[in-house]
Design an enzyme around this catalytic site. Structure first.
Site, PDB file in Angstrom:
ATOM      1  N   TRP A  83       0.865  -1.189   0.000  1.00 53.07           N
ATOM      2  CA  TRP A  83       0.000   0.000   0.000  1.00 53.07           C
ATOM      3  C   TRP A  83       0.891   1.224   0.000  1.00 53.07           C
ATOM      4  O   TRP A  83       1.958   1.225   0.625  1.00 53.07           O
ATOM      5  CB  TRP A  83      -0.891  -0.012   1.240  1.00 53.07           C
ATOM      6  CG  TRP A  83      -1.836   1.135   1.316  1.00 53.07           C
ATOM      7  CD1 TRP A  83      -2.537   1.711   0.282  1.00 53.07           C
ATOM      8  CD2 TRP A  83      -2.211   1.859   2.489  1.00 53.07           C
ATOM      9  NE1 TRP A  83      -3.317   2.740   0.734  1.00 53.07           N
ATOM     10  CE2 TRP A  83      -3.141   2.859   2.084  1.00 53.07           C
ATOM     11  CE3 TRP A  83      -1.861   1.748   3.824  1.00 53.07           C
ATOM     12  CZ2 TRP A  83      -3.722   3.732   2.984  1.00 53.07           C
ATOM     13  CZ3 TRP A  83      -2.448   2.615   4.742  1.00 53.07           C
ATOM     14  CH2 TRP A  83      -3.363   3.597   4.316  1.00 53.07           C
ATOM     15  N   HIS A  84       0.519   2.244  -0.735  1.00 50.24           N
ATOM     16  CA  HIS A  84       1.366   3.437  -0.883  1.00 50.24           C
ATOM     17  C   HIS A  84       0.667   4.638  -0.260  1.00 50.24           C
ATOM     18  O   HIS A  84      -0.204   5.251  -0.866  1.00 50.24           O
ATOM     19  CB  HIS A  84       1.675   3.654  -2.360  1.00 50.24           C
ATOM     20  CG  HIS A  84       2.317   2.446  -2.993  1.00 50.24           C
ATOM     21  ND1 HIS A  84       1.642   1.599  -3.858  1.00 50.24           N
ATOM     22  CD2 HIS A  84       3.548   1.901  -2.817  1.00 50.24           C
ATOM     23  CE1 HIS A  84       2.442   0.609  -4.217  1.00 50.24           C
ATOM     24  NE2 HIS A  84       3.604   0.763  -3.598  1.00 50.24           N
ATOM     25  N   ALA A  85       1.042   4.924   0.971  1.00 52.40           N
ATOM     26  CA  ALA A  85       0.426   6.058   1.699  1.00 52.40           C
ATOM     27  C   ALA A  85       1.311   7.289   1.516  1.00 52.40           C
ATOM     28  O   ALA A  85       2.178   7.588   2.358  1.00 52.40           O
ATOM     29  CB  ALA A  85       0.283   5.692   3.176  1.00 52.40           C
ATOM     30  N   ALA A  86       1.069   7.981   0.418  1.00 49.74           N
ATOM     31  CA  ALA A  86       1.971   9.058  -0.006  1.00 49.74           C
ATOM     32  C   ALA A  86       2.189  10.110   1.078  1.00 49.74           C
ATOM     33  O   ALA A  86       3.334  10.451   1.428  1.00 49.74           O
ATOM     34  CB  ALA A  86       1.417   9.702  -1.286  1.00 49.74           C
TER      35      ALA A  86
END
Ligand code: RIB
Ligand code: CA
Length: 313
Positions: free
Chosen positions: A237-240
């Site tokens: 998951w990419h939690a910017a």
């Protein structure tokens, strides 16, 4: 405790914004002096409501200021398909009791820059429309900002909206241009750094095993975007905004930062919204952007896990 660092966050909540805000709420070294809200992930009505709701759930009393409801010049599509149409996973939460402040976000940015002149950490997690408006109203703003951290861009043309562009910059490239030109220095956490610091979904769900109201609410509002991410992007998951906030709150966790000139492309069928990095310094411009290349992954994940299990102070 030494004086806390005054922290102002401009944000378009959004699920990853919410995680970044929970990290900020849980940091003892910073004093959160305001949240200025932009349109971006979803419309301003929702981003404001989401910010107010997260503060209420977290038990955090910080003023929330509504900003621009559209990009400076050209309309741009939102990211409701990622975050849910309401920006918080469409869970249908009860609206917060607290109300938004009457002052416009751009005016609040200017006022708070004076109140905390020379000390203010400004973290921009959404399109840069509000910061650009503040700069147009007061071009001396950068002189009073101690540090600007921006989540945005794609430094080697591997964007998440087009090959060239990342969402925050693509949504309002004119605003980004105004901001990148006005500040002599900014710290940049781009989309490519976010991809390089992905969070294993299986590990993330373990962080929700907490009796914290913050963690429980976050599990609810993030489910839709996490399922979307598994479907579209796989195991991580990419939690910017969370990475940008880690860089902001604990810069000592950065293991590799490269400073270079960065320009914002405003034209071009394929290139509008690109963050064009002069990697070989061919144009002789100053190294304005300190680009995060590598952050301590364990430190990053520890900050997230602590934020999700925190309770009001
Ligand atoms: O590209 C990621 C950025 O766009 C994040 O800030 C996310 O919240 C969206 O605003
Ligand atoms: Ca955001």
């Amino acid at each position: 405790m030494t004086d806390r660092i005054p922290l102002l966050i401009d944000t378009d909540p959004g699920v990853d914004d919410a995680l970044a805000l929970l990290m900020a709420f849980n940091d003892p070294r910073h004093e959160l002096v305001g949240l200025t809200i932009a349109a971006g992930n979803v419309g301003l009505k929702h981003t404001v409501a989401n910010a107010l709701k997260l503060c209420e759930v977290a038990g955090v009393d910080v003023p929330v200021f509504a900003g621009a409801d559209a990009p400076l010049l050209h309309p741009s599509p939102d990211a409701g398909y990622v975050h849910g149409q309401d920006g918080f996973g469409d869970v249908g939460y009860e609206a917060a009791k607290r109300k938004v402040e009457a002052e416009h976000a751009a005016l609040a940015i200017i006022r708070l820059s004076h109140e905390h002149a020379g000390k203010l950490l400004l973290v921009a997690l959404g399109p840069l429309t509000n910061v650009a408006l503040a700069l147009k109203l007061d071009p001396t703003l950068p002189q009073r900002i101690a540090r600007l951290v921006v989540m945005g861009g794609a430094v080697t043309c591997q964007g998440n909206i087009t090959p060239a562009a990342e969402f925050n910059i693509y949504f309002d490239p004119e605003a980004a241009h105004i901001v990148f030109e006005a500040f002599e220095h900014l710290d940049l956490a781009d989309w490519e750094a976010v991809v390089a610091h992905g969070l294993l979904h299986d590990r993330v769900v373990g962080w929700f095993k907490t009796d914290s109201a913050r963690g429980q609410f976050y599990e609810r509002i993030s489910e839709k975007t996490r399922m979307w991410s598994i479907d579209r992007r796989g195991d991580h998951w990419h939690a910017a905004d969370a990475l940008a906030m880690a860089f902001a709150l604990e810069p000592e966790g950065a293991l590799d930062v490269q400073s270079r000139p960065v320009s914002i492309e405003l034209d071009g069928t394929h290139s509008r919204g690109a963050t064009v990095v002069d990697w070989r310094r061919q144009e002789g411009k100053p190294d304005k952007a300190a680009i995060l290349m590598k952050y301590d992954q364990q430190r990053f994940e520890n900050l997230i896990q602590a934020a999700l299990s925190a309770s009001p102070a």
